[in-house]
Design a protein around this motif. Structure first.
Motif, PDB file in Angstrom:
ATOM      1  N   SER A 187      -0.859  10.769  35.796  1.00 20.99           N
ATOM      2  CA  SER A 187      -1.102  10.014  37.024  1.00 20.99           C
ATOM      3  C   SER A 187      -2.482   9.362  36.905  1.00 20.99           C
ATOM      4  O   SER A 187      -3.335   9.818  36.142  1.00 20.99           O
ATOM      5  CB  SER A 187      -1.053  10.936  38.236  1.00 20.99           C
ATOM      6  OG  SER A 187      -2.237  11.684  38.294  1.00 20.99           O
ATOM      7  N   TYR A 237       6.604   4.252  35.955  1.00 23.61           N
ATOM      8  CA  TYR A 237       6.459   5.475  35.172  1.00 23.61           C
ATOM      9  C   TYR A 237       6.591   6.734  36.031  1.00 23.61           C
ATOM     10  O   TYR A 237       6.875   7.786  35.533  1.00 23.61           O
ATOM     11  CB  TYR A 237       5.088   5.499  34.480  1.00 23.61           C
ATOM     12  CG  TYR A 237       4.919   4.523  33.359  1.00 23.61           C
ATOM     13  CD1 TYR A 237       3.963   4.761  32.378  1.00 23.61           C
ATOM     14  CD2 TYR A 237       5.678   3.384  33.257  1.00 23.61           C
ATOM     15  CE1 TYR A 237       3.780   3.884  31.339  1.00 23.61           C
ATOM     16  CE2 TYR A 237       5.512   2.501  32.232  1.00 23.61           C
ATOM     17  CZ  TYR A 237       4.563   2.733  31.264  1.00 23.61           C
ATOM     18  OH  TYR A 237       4.379   1.879  30.242  1.00 23.61           O
ATOM     19  N   PRO A 294       4.476   9.003  37.470  1.00 26.65           N
ATOM     20  CA  PRO A 294       3.856  10.183  36.870  1.00 26.65           C
ATOM     21  C   PRO A 294       3.831  11.371  37.836  1.00 26.65           C
ATOM     22  O   PRO A 294       3.802  11.194  39.046  1.00 26.65           O
ATOM     23  CB  PRO A 294       2.432   9.718  36.568  1.00 26.65           C
ATOM     24  CG  PRO A 294       2.209   8.558  37.448  1.00 26.65           C
ATOM     25  CD  PRO A 294       3.519   7.959  37.818  1.00 26.65           C
ATOM     26  N   SER A 295       3.887  12.576  37.285  1.00 24.93           N
ATOM     27  CA  SER A 295       3.778  13.783  38.104  1.00 24.93           C
ATOM     28  C   SER A 295       2.316  14.175  38.168  1.00 24.93           C
ATOM     29  O   SER A 295       1.681  14.315  37.123  1.00 24.93           O
ATOM     30  CB  SER A 295       4.537  14.945  37.468  1.00 24.93           C
ATOM     31  OG  SER A 295       5.836  14.567  37.178  1.00 24.93           O
ATOM     32  N   THR A 318       3.407  13.339  31.573  1.00 20.68           N
ATOM     33  CA  THR A 318       4.851  13.117  31.505  1.00 20.68           C
ATOM     34  C   THR A 318       5.162  12.383  30.211  1.00 20.68           C
ATOM     35  O   THR A 318       4.457  11.442  29.848  1.00 20.68           O
ATOM     36  CB  THR A 318       5.331  12.268  32.708  1.00 20.68           C
ATOM     37  OG1 THR A 318       4.865  12.881  33.901  1.00 20.68           O
ATOM     38  CG2 THR A 318       6.846  12.166  32.754  1.00 20.68           C
ATOM     39  N   SER A 322       8.408  10.459  28.269  1.00 20.60           N
ATOM     40  CA  SER A 322       9.787  10.007  28.466  1.00 20.60           C
ATOM     41  C   SER A 322      10.311   9.385  27.186  1.00 20.60           C
ATOM     42  O   SER A 322       9.562   8.750  26.444  1.00 20.60           O
ATOM     43  CB  SER A 322       9.865   9.018  29.624  1.00 20.60           C
ATOM     44  OG  SER A 322       9.188   7.840  29.282  1.00 20.60           O
ATOM     45  N   GLY A 343       6.249  23.554  32.067  1.00 23.41           N
ATOM     46  CA  GLY A 343       6.693  22.206  32.446  1.00 23.41           C
ATOM     47  C   GLY A 343       8.151  22.166  32.853  1.00 23.41           C
ATOM     48  O   GLY A 343       8.784  23.206  33.065  1.00 23.41           O
ATOM     49  N   ARG A 344       8.666  20.955  32.962  1.00 25.40           N
ATOM     50  CA  ARG A 344      10.032  20.735  33.459  1.00 25.40           C
ATOM     51  C   ARG A 344      10.671  19.659  32.592  1.00 25.40           C
ATOM     52  O   ARG A 344       9.971  18.767  32.096  1.00 25.40           O
ATOM     53  CB  ARG A 344       9.893  20.196  34.889  1.00 25.40           C
ATOM     54  CG  ARG A 344      11.017  20.497  35.829  1.00 25.40           C
ATOM     55  CD  ARG A 344      10.520  20.257  37.253  1.00 25.40           C
ATOM     56  NE  ARG A 344      10.324  18.838  37.554  1.00 25.40           N
ATOM     57  CZ  ARG A 344      11.314  17.987  37.845  1.00 25.40           C
ATOM     58  NH1 ARG A 344      12.562  18.373  37.853  1.00 25.40           N
ATOM     59  NH2 ARG A 344      11.051  16.733  38.135  1.00 25.40           N
ATOM     60  N   PHE A 375      13.000  13.011  30.413  1.00 30.13           N
ATOM     61  CA  PHE A 375      11.599  13.199  30.822  1.00 30.13           C
ATOM     62  C   PHE A 375      11.233  14.656  30.610  1.00 30.13           C
ATOM     63  O   PHE A 375      12.067  15.528  30.830  1.00 30.13           O
ATOM     64  CB  PHE A 375      11.421  12.932  32.317  1.00 30.13           C
ATOM     65  CG  PHE A 375      11.674  11.524  32.751  1.00 30.13           C
ATOM     66  CD1 PHE A 375      10.628  10.620  32.846  1.00 30.13           C
ATOM     67  CD2 PHE A 375      12.956  11.109  33.096  1.00 30.13           C
ATOM     68  CE1 PHE A 375      10.858   9.329  33.270  1.00 30.13           C
ATOM     69  CE2 PHE A 375      13.185   9.811  33.517  1.00 30.13           C
ATOM     70  CZ  PHE A 375      12.143   8.912  33.604  1.00 30.13           C
ATOM     71  N   THR A 431       7.602  17.237  31.480  1.00 35.04           N
ATOM     72  CA  THR A 431       6.205  17.274  31.931  1.00 35.04           C
ATOM     73  C   THR A 431       5.521  18.471  31.293  1.00 35.04           C
ATOM     74  O   THR A 431       6.175  19.464  30.972  1.00 35.04           O
ATOM     75  CB  THR A 431       6.116  17.430  33.460  1.00 35.04           C
ATOM     76  OG1 THR A 431       6.775  18.639  33.821  1.00 35.04           O
ATOM     77  CG2 THR A 431       6.733  16.266  34.192  1.00 35.04           C
TER      78      THR A 431
END
Ligand code: ADP
Length: 484
Positions: free
Chosen positions: A382, A404, A406-407, A412, A414, A460-461, A475, A477
């Motif tokens: 971010s 994008y 962002p988190s 992130t 992708s 992350g995810r 994606f 993170t």
């Protein structure tokens, strides 16, 4: 409702109003005048109504008719005394019923749980123990009757083979909770020899729930049979062991032999022999990769894969992954574009594992795209996180790239392709072990499972967004270090 004693009088409906008034005020009333006509007809001269006052509320009233004598003060007192005792009796019955209901409910909860539960009073007396506890300990009901926790544990210890240090830990845990030094201690009785059960125990402070402030009421000992869990863990270990030793080693020697043949150690090969052996070599390599991934997945799932965490810059890792697949991309005439923010903050991560995550995602993107298409890999944070990373004083005027998404607090990454895409119903399934969907199969279905486990092990995810027919974007993170 009215309960009537003595000669029947058709009165209930006539003085319901009066009774209600006495119950509401809680004060007795003596009526000499203005008796309801129905009572006067039956030559009643007076009516005394006394409330049945209990501690919390008025339960009802007693109505007494006087035909000949008007009640004097002692008469009235006798009725009042009787009313007080009757109210106390009714209240006791109500209380008893409530307690019995609560006890029955509690008993059915205790009886139906699979966990063994024991309540221990602050003076170490065993207050209650459920059937599951007796079953788990292999002791009868008498083992918990009129006894202390110490006596119970001694009896249990005599009948089992758990090691002394496990018992000592259990005794210490219960003591600490009873003494208020700890509110939650857990451990296990394991390592026994012979046909024993593995038991996980938890000692926790028992609190009473009545009143505003919870009061300590001793300790609760909860026992859980973990024999089955232990058994499946052992099976998992056996399987892993089998994969490592019984499959991997022979496969590695098959590959080494093919390698020797390819190098012409046992004579020069002609073109067709070379071709056949190369195919065998590629397939053996695929099997070896699959075995390695399976092993890693097994370790990650069991939480036994140590992450080699080091401060990492992500863009070089991604570039390295892309480099390793460059020839595959070239063969498939697919352009791989990198859009990596070089000012990204460092993260604490296992670089080797992350390279393999990106390789898997890029490999899939290449596999499921058609010739001449483009794959784009991006890495971004971010705007706020980026600014913080490059130093607050250094103003950066480039606009935040809206698309994008962002988190915050994470980088992130992708990987977007223009390939066949993934149907909405399959977007969860593909991350499961051996999850393959659609027509084009042939891989192992393990790659995305590996990616998910690695990303989650880093906190992350990972997810996919896709429009079937026009490509997918995976994606993931990775959280930034806390200090940044
Ligand atoms: P494998 O690729 O070995 O089959 P993965 O776990 O990497 O195993 O992927 C699981 C499945 O997810 C694939 O078989 C495929 O159906 C689907 N998949 C993964 N990546 C993509 C992609 N980029 N485009 C379309 N489908 C994909």
């Amino acid at each position: 409702s009215v309960v009537q004693v003595g000669p029947p009088l058709p009165m209930a409906q006539h003085f319901a109003e009066l009774a209600r008034r006495v119950i509401a005020s809680g004060r007795p009333e003596l009526l000499l005048e203005g008796l309801p006509p129905a009572l006067a007809q039956h030559s009643a001269r007076a009516l005394l109504i006394v409330p049945l006052r209990a501690t919390q509320r008025t339960l009802g009233c007693i109505c007494v008719y006087y035909g000949e004598n008007v009640p004097n003060a002692p008469d009235r007192e006798t009725v009042a005394l009787f009313a007080t005792q009757a109210a106390a009796a009714v209240e006791s019955i109500e209380l008893f019923t409530a307690v019995r209901t609560a006890r029955d409910q509690m008993a059915s909860v205790l009886a139906s749980t699979r966990e063994g539960i024991m309540l221990i009073a602050p003076d170490a007396r065993v207050v209650i123990a459920n059937a599951a506890l007796h079953q788990l300990c292999g002791l009868g009901q008498q083992a918990t009757r009129d006894t202390t926790i110490e006596q119970f544990l001694a009896a249990w210890e005599r009948s089992t083979l758990y090691p002394p240090e496990d018992w000592a830990a259990l005794r210490r845990g219960v003591d600490d909770v009873l003494a208020g030094r700890e509110s939650f201690v857990t451990g296990a009785l394991t390592e026994g020899t012979g046909p024993v059960r593995f038991v996980e125990w938890t000692a926790l402070t028992a609190l009473s729930s009545d009143g505003e402030v919870p009061v300590r009421r001793g300790a609760l000992l909860v026992l859980r049979d973990i024999t089955e869990a232990r058994e499946s863990e052992r099976l998992r270990e056996d399987l892993t062991h089998m994969i490592v030793h019984d499959l991997r080693s022979p496969l590695a020697s098959v590959m080494a032999s093919i390698e020797l043949l390819l190098r012409g150690v046992s004579g020069q090969l002609n073109g067709s022999q070379h071709h056949v052996l190369s195919i065998a070599n590629t397939s053996a390599q695929q099997m070896l990769d699959m075995i390695s991934t399976l092993l890693d997945i097994n370790r990650l799932e069991a939480g036994r894969m140590p992450l080699d965490l080091k401060p990492c810059a992500l863009p070089p890792l991604i570039a390295r992954a892309a480099e390793q697949l460059a020839s595959l991309a070239h063969d498939r005439r697919i352009v791989v574009q990198l859009d990596l923010d070089e000012t990204l903050p460092h993260i604490s991560a296992d670089g080797g594992l992350l390279v393999r995550v990106v390789q898997n995602l890029l490999g899939n993107a290449l596999k499921f795209s058609s010739r001449g298409s483009t794959v784009l890999i991006r890495a971004y944070a971010s705007e706020g996180d980026r600014r913080r990373a490059i130093g607050a004083a250094q103003e950066d005027s480039s606009p935040s790239p809206g698309a994008y998404r962002p988190s915050p607090g994470a980088i992130t990454v992708s990987v977007s392709d223009q390939g066949i895409g993934i149907a909405p119903k399959d977007r969860e399934k593909i991350f499961a072990k051996f999850g393959q969907v659609g027509e084009r199969r042939g891989g192992t279905g393990l790659g995305l499972t590996f990616c998910k486990l690695v990303v989650e092990a880093h906190g992350g995810r990972i997810w996919v967004e896709s429009a079937p027919g026009s490509g997918s974007t995976f994606f993931f993170t990775l959280p930034l270090q806390r200090s940044q």
